[in-house]
Every structure is written in C-alpha cells, then in structure tokens.
Design an enzyme around this catalytic site. Structure first.
Site, PDB file in Angstrom:
ATOM      1  N   HIS A  47      66.967 -51.971  29.912  1.00  0.00           N
ATOM      2  CA  HIS A  47      67.947 -51.664  29.311  1.00  0.00           C
ATOM      3  C   HIS A  47      68.466 -51.492  28.399  1.00  0.00           C
ATOM      4  O   HIS A  47      68.130 -52.378  27.019  1.00  0.00           O
ATOM      5  CB  HIS A  47      69.082 -51.363  29.993  1.00  0.00           C
ATOM      6  CG  HIS A  47      69.440 -51.756  31.922  1.00  0.00           C
ATOM      7  ND1 HIS A  47      70.518 -51.496  32.802  1.00  0.00           N
ATOM      8  CD2 HIS A  47      68.459 -51.061  32.096  1.00  0.00           C
ATOM      9  CE1 HIS A  47      70.014 -51.067  34.030  1.00  0.00           C
ATOM     10  NE2 HIS A  47      68.938 -50.514  33.846  1.00  0.00           N
ATOM     11  N   GLU A  49      71.120 -52.131  26.747  1.00  0.00           N
ATOM     12  CA  GLU A  49      72.485 -53.767  26.570  1.00  0.00           C
ATOM     13  C   GLU A  49      71.047 -54.404  26.143  1.00  0.00           C
ATOM     14  O   GLU A  49      71.432 -55.430  25.438  1.00  0.00           O
ATOM     15  CB  GLU A  49      73.124 -53.289  27.503  1.00  0.00           C
ATOM     16  CG  GLU A  49      74.154 -52.249  27.289  1.00  0.00           C
ATOM     17  CD  GLU A  49      73.539 -51.747  28.357  1.00  0.00           C
ATOM     18  OE1 GLU A  49      72.324 -50.792  28.957  1.00  0.00           O
ATOM     19  OE2 GLU A  49      74.951 -51.769  30.115  1.00  0.00           O
ATOM     20  N   CYS A  77      75.734 -51.651  34.040  1.00  0.00           N
ATOM     21  CA  CYS A  77      75.519 -51.879  35.358  1.00  0.00           C
ATOM     22  C   CYS A  77      75.598 -53.193  35.233  1.00  0.00           C
ATOM     23  O   CYS A  77      76.387 -53.937  34.210  1.00  0.00           O
ATOM     24  CB  CYS A  77      73.841 -51.015  36.024  1.00  0.00           C
ATOM     25  SG  CYS A  77      72.644 -52.990  34.886  1.00  0.00           S
ATOM     26  N   CYS A  80      73.905 -55.390  33.973  1.00  0.00           N
ATOM     27  CA  CYS A  80      74.085 -55.691  31.735  1.00  0.00           C
ATOM     28  C   CYS A  80      75.080 -56.631  31.861  1.00  0.00           C
ATOM     29  O   CYS A  80      75.681 -57.336  31.260  1.00  0.00           O
ATOM     30  CB  CYS A  80      74.479 -54.389  31.552  1.00  0.00           C
ATOM     31  SG  CYS A  80      71.942 -53.478  31.281  1.00  0.00           S
TER      32      CYS A  80
END
EC number: 3.5.4.33
Length: 155
Positions: A47, A49, A77, A80
């Site tokens: 992701h 992040e 999420c 993260c």
C-alpha cells in the site's frame, strides 16, 4: 496533500488503485513517498503508506519515524494504521474516507484505543473531494472496462 495526489496518479498510470502517500519531517522535507503497488508487485502489503514508511525508514536508517507527518489520499486500513503506530509517526493527514476498510474512523477506530502506547494527531478530510473523486473516477472506468470486456466475450 497535493503531492500525495500526484503520487496517486502514478499508481493509476500503473493500473493500481490511485492512492498516494508522502512522509515529511518537521521542516517539510520529504523522507519517503509511495503509491499503491499491490497489483504490480503481487504484494498485498504494498500500500502507498507502507511504501512511504519503508522508504523513509531506509533513508533515516531507523524504524522509528519520530516527528514526522504522513499525508495519504485515502484513510488508512488496519494494516497501514498498525504500521503508522509502530513507526511512531507523529501526525497523520488523510483525504478521502474509506467506508469499507478505513481504520481511522470510518469503519474502525484503531487509534482511539486507550491502551495504545503512542498517540497520533489526526487530520481527516483534507482535500477529500479531490481525493474521493480520483478514486470514484478510477473505479467507474474499471467497471466500464469490465463491462465492455464481458460484452466482447458474449458477441
């Protein structure tokens, strides 16, 4: 946040969900940046992040990212949010809310647990219209592409 939006464009150009993230220090210097790469890297942890946090940790040679701010175009999420917590980011700024998997108020309230050993300042909804529209447009295009592909198979 505008820089994170530009990074989200890079994700979209690569066929990824358009999410971008940038981590800066107190002086506003970029320490790490990232955009979604889960599809192209066949990596569910890739992701935006996570990519930005990894780049910053590598640059600083430290897994603790003290006194930093993470800007991300979409609400993180749970995965993260956990990485943000463990890296000791000081402040999180995000754009669009994620009502399906968001862990910072939309679906879950990850950082509100009083047992957490680190408090993070949170600013939400920054450029939310732009961030949300980028995602909506992407998924609309994707649905149209799938519909056309299905129609071609049927004809």
């Amino acid at each position: 946040m505008r820089y994170a939006l530009m990074l989200a464009d890079k994700a979209e150009q690569a066929g990824e969900i358009p999410v971008g993230a940038v981590l800066v220090n107190e002086q506003g210097e970029i320490l790490g940046e990232g955009w979604n790469l889960s599809i192209s890297h066949s990596d569910p942890t890739a992701h935006a992040e996570i990519i930005a946090l990894r780049a910053a940790a590598k640059q600083l040679q430290n897994y603790r990212l003290l006194n930093t701010t993470l800007y991300v175009t979409l609400e993180p999420c749970t995965m993260c949010a956990g990485a943000i917590l463990h890296s000791r980011v000081k402040r999180l700024v995000f754009g669009a809310f994620d009502y399906k998997t968001g862990a910072v108020g939309s679906r879950f309230h990850f950082f509100e647990d009083y047992k957490m050993n680190h408090a993070i300042a949170i600013s939400s909804g920054v450029l939310s219209e732009e961030c949300g529209q980028k995602l909506s447009t992407f998924f609309q295009k994707r649905r149209e592409q799938k519909k056309r592909a299905k129609q071609q198979l049927e004809s």
